[in-house]
Design an enzyme around this catalytic site. Structure first.
Site, short mmCIF file in Angstrom:
data_model
loop_
_atom_site.label_atom_id
_atom_site.label_comp_id
_atom_site.label_asym_id
_atom_site.label_seq_id
_atom_site.Cartn_x
_atom_site.Cartn_y
_atom_site.Cartn_z
N CYS A 127 0.71 -1.23 -0.06
CA CYS A 127 0.06 -0.03 0.20
C CYS A 127 1.08 1.27 -0.02
O CYS A 127 1.74 1.42 0.69
CB CYS A 127 -0.95 0.04 1.37
SG CYS A 127 -1.77 1.44 1.70
N CYS A 149 -1.27 3.92 -6.71
CA CYS A 149 -1.97 3.01 -5.77
C CYS A 149 -2.01 1.85 -5.98
O CYS A 149 -2.45 1.55 -7.15
CB CYS A 149 -3.19 3.83 -5.41
SG CYS A 149 -4.56 3.02 -4.40
N1 DGL Z 1 -4.13 0.48 -2.12
C1 DGL Z 1 -3.63 1.64 -1.39
C2 DGL Z 1 -2.28 2.43 -1.76
O1 DGL Z 1 -1.66 1.96 -2.63
C3 DGL Z 1 -4.57 2.56 -0.63
C4 DGL Z 1 -5.81 2.85 -1.06
C5 DGL Z 1 -6.57 3.32 -0.01
O2 DGL Z 1 -7.23 2.66 0.89
O3 DGL Z 1 -7.10 4.67 -0.25
O4 DGL Z 1 -2.13 3.50 -1.56
#
Ligand code: DGL
Length: 285
Positions: free
Chosen positions: A76, A198
């Protein structure tokens, strides 16, 4: 259990990190994985820095105590930006790999020298991202877009009862954000490269291609993260030498703090894993 046979922990706010898990599985086919989707607290990108740091620490403690993980992949961008430094200080013995928007690889790929970056609000607003942008200053022009609501719409798109509505929402958000960024294409001045900052956005590559055309290169980080994980495990003498007797599906355990059906649908759709691979995380996580 000897150290190298312990699983690798992977987590994200939700199902976006499955895009990283896919790359990890390909690069490390002998390894066992425990994936935690923190759906009950998603989206991270619209939470405060402190909230994301607290969730990151709670999940890491849980994965260490309950699953004896030998390494952690923070799949993430938002959690990496908010907490990876603190995480490494708290767990100096644990190999930790994070993800960050692939600006440097994008510089190497771009012909027009104009690069788009889509990420969550949390990532875009972080000091870590500011330092990353500074590190490539002068090497290309960057247009950065915070994409509120997009990760959540992607989460919802896997559930059959919401799929159509969520798909429609995804297309609307993608059109809104990409038009706000400017013009994409191969002509001078246009953005020919788009960084998916993301882990959720990897799952809407097809929709982005349909909107922007096939000339625009979409850059994600899963493969690089998997290579880095392999390097760290090798250096620590923690690489698993054989997969053990379990089937591929049994070498991966997926857990969610939220709705099990969403994780099951995504795991089936994107990783071909059966619903039995998915479980509810205990309430204390
Ligand atoms: N998948 C996550 C990222 O790479 C976060 C997405 C979220 O929960 O806002 O930032």
């Amino acid at each position: 259990m000897n150290a190298s046979s312990r699983p690798i922990g992977v987590f994200d706010s939700g199902i976006g990190g499955l895009s990283v898990l896919q790359a990890l599985q390909n690069a490390l086919p002998h390894e066992h994985f425990v994936y935690l989707a923190d759906n009950a607290h998603a989206p991270y990108g619209e939470k405060t820095d402190l909230q994301v740091r607290l969730r990151t620490h709670a999940i890491t403690e849980h994965l260490l105590a309950q699953h004896q993980i030998k390494a952690l992949v923070v799949a993430c961008n938002t959690a990496t930006a908010a907490a990876i430094h603190e995480l490494r200080t708290r767990h100096p013995q644990l190999p930790v790999v994070g993800v960050e928007p692939a600006l440097k690889p994008a510089v190497a790929l771009s012909q027009t020298g104009h690069i788009g970056v889509m990420a969550t609000r949390g990532t875009v607003a972080s000091d870590k991202f500011a330092r990353l942008l500074d590190s490539v200053e002068g090497q290309a022009q960057f247009t950065v877009q915070a994409c509120n609501g997009l990760a959540l719409a992607i989460e919802q798109s896997t559930l059959p009862q919401h799929a159509d509505e969520a798909q429609q929402g995804i297309i609307e958000l993608l059109s809104q954000y990409t038009s706000a960024m400017g013009s994409f294409g191969k002509s001078p001045g246009q953005m020919d490269t788009l960084v998916l900052g993301c882990t959720h956005y990897v799952f809407v590559k097809n929709q982005l291609r349909a909107l922007l055309g096939v000339d625009v290169q979409l850059v994600s980080t899963g493969e690089a993260v998997a290579r880095q994980t392999r390097r760290l495990l090798e250096a620590a003498g923690l690489l698993r030498s054989d997969p053990g007797p379990q089937s591929a599906a049994k070498r991966i355990g997926l857990f969610t703090t939220g709705d099990l059906r969403g994780l099951q649908a995504a795991a089936q759709l994107w990783l071909g894993l059966p619903p039995e691979a998915c479980h509810k995380a205990p309430p204390q996580v």
